[in-house]
Write an enzyme that holds these catalytic residues in place. Structure first.
Site, PDB file in Angstrom:
ATOM      1  N   SER A 110       5.861  -4.275   3.009  1.00 38.89           N
ATOM      2  CA  SER A 110       4.457  -3.856   2.989  1.00 38.89           C
ATOM      3  C   SER A 110       3.561  -4.593   3.970  1.00 38.89           C
ATOM      4  CB  SER A 110       3.890  -4.002   1.574  1.00 38.89           C
ATOM      5  OG  SER A 110       4.535  -3.119   0.690  1.00 38.89           O
ATOM      6  N   SER A 149       2.477  -1.055   1.906  1.00 40.32           N
ATOM      7  CA  SER A 149       1.212  -0.789   1.247  1.00 40.32           C
ATOM      8  C   SER A 149       0.010  -1.445   1.915  1.00 40.32           C
ATOM      9  CB  SER A 149       1.294  -1.248  -0.211  1.00 40.32           C
ATOM     10  OG  SER A 149       1.549  -2.646  -0.305  1.00 40.32           O
ATOM     11  N   LYS A 204      -6.092  -6.463   1.871  1.00 39.98           N
ATOM     12  CA  LYS A 204      -5.780  -5.181   1.232  1.00 39.98           C
ATOM     13  C   LYS A 204      -6.363  -5.139  -0.174  1.00 39.98           C
ATOM     14  CE  LYS A 204      -1.337  -4.690   0.141  1.00 39.98           C
ATOM     15  NZ  LYS A 204       0.140  -4.804   0.237  1.00 39.98           N
TER      16      LYS A 204
END
Length: 561
Positions: A259, A235, A160
């Site tokens: 997340s 996220s 990410k």
């Protein structure tokens, strides 16, 4: 990062206080009046949540009723379906070359990214050069030596955008960071490189990672591969989408409130939130400070459960000796518990019937396959999970203010100006960030808030001890990952507190493995999180592999030729 949760905590106190005005102050000291006032409070908040969710459903119906799902291109190359550990073995034995593997995944990313918008920066040229070097090294080395020293040599991976990859953009979804390039690798990325893996790209996330839908004004919105009008989660949303759609064999995520697990759940893959303090969080932006660094964890994400443990061993580094990842687990000798929901918090959506049914299918499977009767558990303290989570992160004082994070800790953003700009579609910040900033300005810490948080912090310690005593060193808990399958884009704005099913596990510091359980009737994934005691990660990982065998694990969102 933790400052935004301080803001949420104070906002929650304000909600509670305003709704409690329905209670007659002249009789509040009497227990009956207190009980009546509490019931009125819960009723008011429940009605508010129901109306808000109803509005959200109408908005999403209007917006997406004529928005058909965009079908992904079919999977034609069998390399894309191989588990990461299998690719590593085939590359070492020269059954495949690293160049072949890297090219296959690059081609897949180029096919799917125009539809899903999951990858935001890449190093394809460098990755191919590193793949060539890996193939040359294999020709000059013994298979046994490479298997020990570089177990993932030549295998590509992704991560990410919140985690730094040297030479790639390190934006974290924030407009003012759009030109920042990482100068060093994050700790987990560096360990994966050392193990021979090749970073290919970084993936999309929400602004500063502070929301559970991956959308920002730099890169836009990431779509769910099963239904492109649904969210990817956050996220690590872009990462989960890339894994699910076969854009990478495995990847790295991070998790401070779910997340890793929420995106893994929404996109039908496996993800593991490790025990606190095992994997380095260095190179993460924003940085967690104080006790939030224990709540934030970095961990593996992948399509195949068998890849979780070998990847986790790499990410754990020297701390791997604190775990029992090589210990063989006898599934039939474990104790199993399950909790159906959070106890009925009025701010959280009730549990979806298909998710209840999926959990009970696991209970039924354990009984039929092993003669194990999983025990249903009710923990009254879980009803206060949202209060506990927000209080724990709201009590951390070391973090900068959220409006300061939005300005790269160089001064602070004028959030009122940003709000006005947002009304006219001129702001470069997203509404969740602006809303957090506004609440930060409107709500200040008071003695009442501090006293309330102290009580909730104490309750957290009690709840953590309850879980510790329940699970011991041979127990696992089946716990919902989320109250609903993947909602529509923007729908989280109308149900903001549904993240609590994963978030409470962060402040309890327990390991949790997200496991897919096939698709629901609307074509999006179902799943469950498997929770074990501190440092008993091997138990939840083993149960995930068992459930993958029983229920099929990841289901391809595109046709396979």
């Amino acid at each position: 990062m933790s400052e935004s949760f301080q803001t949420l905590s104070r906002m929650h106190v304000v909600l509670s206080y305003l709704s409690r005005l329905a209670c007659d102050t002249r009789t509040v000291k009497r227990s009956r009046a207190q009980a009546a006032g509490s019931r009125r409070y819960r009723f008011v908040i429940k009605c508010f949540r129901i109306v808000l969710e109803f509005i959200g459903k109408i908005v999403c119906w209007v917006k997406y009723r004529n928005d058909p799902h965009i079908t992904l291109p079919p999977i034609k190359d069998p390399i894309l379906l191989e588990p990461a550990h299998s690719l590593a073995a085939k590359i070492r034995t020269q059954t495949l070359t690293s160049v072949q593997v890297v090219k296959a995944f690059i081609a897949r990313i180029q096919e799917i990214n125009p539809i899903l918008n999951c990858m935001v920066d890449e190093r394809f040229t460098e990755a191919l050069k590193e793949a060539e070097a890996a193939d040359q090294l294999i020709k000059m080395s013994s298979i046994e030596t490479l298997a020990q020293t570089k177990p993932f040599l030549g295998v590509p991976f992704s991560t990410k955008d919140i985690l730094a990859v040297k030479g790639l953009k390190h934006v974290s979804g924030l407009w003012v960071r759009r030109n920042i390039v990482a100068e060093e690798d994050a700790g987990g990325v560096a360990l994966m490189r050392k193990a021979g893996a090749i970073p290919m790209c970084v993936t999309n996330c929400p602004e500063l990672g502070m929301w559970w839908e991956s959308y920002n004004t730099v890169y836009g919105r990431t779509n769910n591969p099963y239904k492109t009008c649904r969210i990817s989660g956050g996220s690590s949303g872009g990462e989960a989408v890339l894994q699910s759609s076969c854009g990478a064999p495995f990847g790295i995520g991070s998790d401070i409130g779910g997340s890793i697990r929420m995106p893994s759940f929404f996109n039908g893959i496996f993800g593991h939130k490790p025990t606190f303090g095992i994997v380095s969080n260095s190179g993460s932006e924003p940085q967690a400070t104080g006790e939030a660094n224990d709540f934030l964890v970095t961990g593996p994400m992948c399509r195949n459960a068998a890849d979780l443990t070998p990847m986790f061993k790499i990410l754990a580094g020297d701390n791997v000796q604190m775990l029992k990842l090589d210990q063989k687990v006898d599934i039939s000798k474990l104790r199993y518990f399950y909790i159906e929901d959070d106890g009925g918090n009025v701010l959280v959506t009730p549990m979806h019937p298909e998710l209840r049914a999926a959990q009970l299918k696991i209970v039924d499977y354990l009984n039929k396959a092993y003669g194990i009767k999983a025990k249903k558990i009710k923990m009254k303290k879980l009803r206060g999970a949202l209060d506990i989570y927000l209080a724990k992160l709201g009590s951390i004082k070391e973090a900068p203010k959220f409006c300061e994070e939005l300005a790269l800790r160089n001064g602070k953003v004028n959030i009122w100006l940003e709000f006005v700009k947002w009304l006219f579609c001129l702001s470069y910040n997203t509404w969740p960030s602006i809303a957090l900033g506004i609440m930060e300005e409107l709500t200040k810490d008071s003695e009442t808030v501090k006293a309330r948080n102290e009580k909730l912090v104490h309750k957290c310690a009690e709840l953590r001890n309850d879980f510790k005593e329940l699970l011991g060193d041979d127990g696992v808990l089946l716990f919902p990952s989320h109250p609903t399958p993947a909602p529509y884009h923007t729908q989280p704005l109308f149900r903001p507190f549904n993240f609590i099913y994963t978030a409470i596990i962060n402040v309890l510091k327990l390991p949790s493995t997200q496991c897919p359980l096939g698709l629901g009737t609307d074509g999006v994934p179902l799943g469950i999180q498997i929770i074990a005691n501190h440092y008993q990660d091997h138990l939840s990982l083993a149960v995930a592999q068992e459930l993958e065998k029983a229920f099929g694990g990841w289901v391809s969102p595109s046709r396979v030729r």
